[in-house]
Design a protein around this motif. Structure first.
Motif, PDB file in Angstrom:
ATOM      1  N   PRO A 109       0.818  -1.228   0.000  1.00  0.00           N
ATOM      2  CA  PRO A 109       0.000   0.000   0.000  1.00  0.00           C
ATOM      3  C   PRO A 109       0.847   1.272   0.000  1.00  0.00           C
ATOM      4  CG  PRO A 109      -0.060  -1.038   2.158  1.00  0.00           C
ATOM      5  CD  PRO A 109       0.619  -2.001   1.245  1.00  0.00           C
ATOM      6  N   ILE A 110       2.009   1.259   0.690  1.00  0.00           N
ATOM      7  CA  ILE A 110       2.836   2.463   0.747  1.00  0.00           C
ATOM      8  C   ILE A 110       3.404   2.794  -0.631  1.00  0.00           C
ATOM      9  CG2 ILE A 110       5.026   3.385   1.632  1.00  0.00           C
ATOM     10  CD1 ILE A 110       4.390   2.023   4.285  1.00  0.00           C
ATOM     11  N   THR A 111       3.800   1.776  -1.387  1.00  0.00           N
ATOM     12  CA  THR A 111       4.330   2.005  -2.738  1.00  0.00           C
ATOM     13  C   THR A 111       3.257   2.609  -3.637  1.00  0.00           C
ATOM     14  OG1 THR A 111       5.907   0.174  -2.521  1.00  0.00           O
ATOM     15  CG2 THR A 111       5.364   0.896  -4.750  1.00  0.00           C
ATOM     16  N   VAL A 112       2.075   2.002  -3.634  1.00  0.00           N
ATOM     17  CA  VAL A 112       0.991   2.482  -4.491  1.00  0.00           C
ATOM     18  C   VAL A 112       0.581   3.903  -4.102  1.00  0.00           C
ATOM     19  CG1 VAL A 112      -1.408   2.097  -5.178  1.00  0.00           C
ATOM     20  CG2 VAL A 112       0.162   0.154  -4.971  1.00  0.00           C
ATOM     21  N   LEU A 113       0.385   4.125  -2.802  1.00  0.00           N
ATOM     22  CA  LEU A 113      -0.057   5.438  -2.333  1.00  0.00           C
ATOM     23  C   LEU A 113       0.997   6.516  -2.618  1.00  0.00           C
ATOM     24  CD1 LEU A 113      -2.207   7.067  -0.826  1.00  0.00           C
ATOM     25  CD2 LEU A 113      -1.038   6.476   1.312  1.00  0.00           C
ATOM     26  N   SER A 114       2.263   6.212  -2.370  1.00  0.00           N
ATOM     27  CA  SER A 114       3.334   7.190  -2.597  1.00  0.00           C
ATOM     28  C   SER A 114       3.454   7.547  -4.064  1.00  0.00           C
ATOM     29  CB  SER A 114       4.664   6.644  -2.074  1.00  0.00           C
ATOM     30  OG  SER A 114       4.617   6.392  -0.687  1.00  0.00           O
ATOM     31  N   ALA A 115       3.403   6.533  -4.935  1.00  0.00           N
ATOM     32  CA  ALA A 115       3.547   6.788  -6.368  1.00  0.00           C
ATOM     33  C   ALA A 115       2.389   7.635  -6.902  1.00  0.00           C
ATOM     34  CB  ALA A 115       3.641   5.463  -7.123  1.00  0.00           C
ATOM     35  N   PHE A 116       1.156   7.285  -6.512  1.00  0.00           N
ATOM     36  CA  PHE A 116       0.003   8.049  -6.999  1.00  0.00           C
ATOM     37  C   PHE A 116       0.010   9.471  -6.438  1.00  0.00           C
ATOM     38  CE2 PHE A 116      -1.855   4.015  -8.377  1.00  0.00           C
ATOM     39  CZ  PHE A 116      -2.498   4.413  -9.541  1.00  0.00           C
ATOM     40  N   THR A 117       0.384   9.617  -5.178  1.00  0.00           N
ATOM     41  CA  THR A 117       0.453  10.958  -4.586  1.00  0.00           C
ATOM     42  C   THR A 117       1.470  11.818  -5.315  1.00  0.00           C
ATOM     43  OG1 THR A 117      -0.176  10.094  -2.420  1.00  0.00           O
ATOM     44  CG2 THR A 117       0.882  12.253  -2.468  1.00  0.00           C
TER      45      THR A 117
END
Length: 521
Positions: A109-117
């Motif tokens: 989740p941290i990878t997905v959230l960081s990249a989209f942010t």
């Protein structure tokens, strides 16, 4: 290593050997990347280099730091199996190895959230660069690939098998830099961002392959259920409760710590033009060479040494405390000498060094001003690093919560100081580094007072004294005399061209003065 040697001294010997290995790893890899970076900064524009070295690296460090840092530090306190010598392989407890898998689970989740942010908050100037979204996607995948090796990394650290890490990181750095260089040379200029991304992907992949090569046969990447007997009742557990609680506390704290550690990059990526971001990246890479080569390995091995020496009960508690205090005092005295070396010799010789090292187009960016502040930033990082390593190795969850409140206050102060130094005082990007210096000194001071309380609470407060970290009077006088002589020399040769030939006399005086200071030391 003698069989009769006390455990703390055995650990000190292993830690010294590991620090030496990691210093050699950092020296080889950083010199290798330094040479290639000298080429890369001439192949790409400051805008591209700023995006890759500031914004992409910030995305990468955010994913990795938030996913693994707290768990990595907590598991250093995991008690080794009885009778296991440092450097020998063992199968860890399932309740501990399950916690080591959490960075992978958190990483998704941290990878997905960081990249989209990052993608949806970046400016049009940044996102309009060719293949920007593809490069971000590759960086995110590279970060997750590196997280897959984290359980094996933790196991190697707890077994004190630093040779495994040295081989893995050494090979990964080589593949990363060569991959980025080849793609830049062989591809059209619009693929520059992708070249840096592919280099990072090579780093993550090689790191994982090297750890799997050592541990692959007996490594497991799924949670194991453990049934234990509690007062006659069968209870199913997945995690060691104490270690899980400590990991959670350290992970929560890592959010604030990450902002403080990378706060300057956060602000630079949002407030500065891409060209100045490139200058900031070049200055950061050059200015932090010493920190990465020497201080990072010392900080990491100190954390391991203090964790293993002080976190568990011991029959030789007094001896362990003495060994730990001696180690801490030696490191702080070493950093004090480094601070003296930098403030004595860097200011008179930086103009010549910048002319020789920096590409001409970066001389017009913020890089020169930032590098001048690194004279004070580098030793500050060293002091803070080893003091916080001691704190992280011995703090209880209550201590961590108290430090988190202090760090939260420091983060507010950092933002205020950044605006004040950069905008009000007109220091620009260099003001962000000055704000970071202030922030690090506040954090180091907090950790130092914790160290004092730690030893005083055990009745041995005299083991750590501030005066133990100050060089003798004769050494201080030698540095002071050298500072006067080199600054006089700088003014004398001030009108000469900034070349080695024209500045030969100035350089000769500097070399002689450095030798005198080292002899006095």
């Amino acid at each position: 290593m003698s069989r009769n040697e006390p455990p703390s001294q055995k650990l000190a010997s292993v830690s010294f050997a590991s620090a030496s290995s990691l210093v050699l790893l950092q020296l080889g890899s950083r010199l290798f990347t330094f040479v290639l970076n000298q080429i890369l900064v001439r192949l790409v524009s400051p805008q591209v280099f700023g995006t890759a070295a500031i914004q992409f690296e910030l995305l990468l460090s955010t994913i990795l730091f938030l996913s693994r840092e707290g768990i990595r530090n907590a598991l250093l306190r995991a008690s080794p199996s009885n009778g296991t010598e440092p450097g020998k392989s063992r199968n860890p407890s399932p309740l501990i190895s399950n916690i080591a898998l959490l960075p992978i689970l958190l990483g998704i989740p941290i990878t997905v959230l960081s990249a989209f942010t990052y993608l949806y908050t970046s400016s049009y100037t940044t996102t309009s660069q060719p293949h920007f979204r593809l490069a971000v996607t590759i960086y995110a995948l590279a970060a997750f690939c590196e997280l897959l090796s984290e359980p094996l990394y933790i196991r190697a650290q707890n077994e004190l098998r630093f040779d495994v890490r040295v081989r893995a990181e050494g090979a990964a750095v080589a593949f990363k830099t060569v991959t980025a260089f080849l793609v830049l040379v062989l591809s059209p200029p619009e693929w520059a961002l992708v070249a840096f991304a592919l280099g990072q992907a090579a780093y993550g992949l090689i790191t994982l392959v090297e750890f799997l090569r050592v541990y692959g046969r007996d490594s497991e990447f799924w949670l194991r259920k453990v049934t234990i007997d509690v007062h006659g009742n069968k209870v199913t557990q997945y995690f060691d409760p104490t270690m899980l609680h400590l990991s959670a506390a350290m992970t929560i704290q890592s959010v604030v710590k990450h902002f403080l550690t990378e706060g300057d990059k956060f602000l630079v990526s949002r407030l500065s033009p891409l060209a100045d971001q490139g200058g900031y990246a070049v200055a950061s890479n050059y200015g932090s060479l010493i920190a990465r080569i020497v201080f990072q390995p010392i900080e990491e091995t100190s954390r391991i040494f203090f964790s293993k020496t002080l976190s568990s009960s011991s029959t030789n508690a007094q001896e362990d405390l003495q060994t730990a205090s001696n180690t801490l005092s030696v490191l702080l005295l070493l950093f004090t000498h480094l601070f003296l070396l930098l403030i004595t010799f860097a200011p008179p010789y930086l103009p010549l060094a910048l002319t020789l090292v920096l590409p001409s187009r970066y001389l017009q960016t913020s890089a020169p001003a930032i590098l001048r502040t690194y004279v004070y930033y580098i030793p500050t990082m060293a002091f803070n690093g080893v003091l916080e390593a001691f704190f992280a190795s011995t703090a209880t969850p209550a201590d961590l919560r108290a430090q988190s409140r202090w760090m939260l206050a420091c983060s507010v102060g950092f933002v205020g100081a950044s605006v004040g130094f950069a905008r009000v005082l007109g220091l620009g990007d260099a003001g962000l580094v000055w704000a970071n210096i202030l922030n690090l000194w506040l954090r180091a001071s907090y950790a130092w007072f914790f160290v004092k309380r730690f030893f005083e609470s055990r009745g041995v407060g005299k083991m750590v004294q501030l005066r133990n970290n100050v060089p003798p009077f004769g050494v201080l006088c030698t540095f002071a005399a050298s500072a006067i002589v080199t600054r006089w020399s700088g003014r004398t040769f001030g009108d000469a061209p900034l070349t080695l030939h024209a500045q030969f006399g100035h350089v000769a005086i500097g070399v002689t003065s450095v030798a005198a200071c080292l002899v006095a030391w």
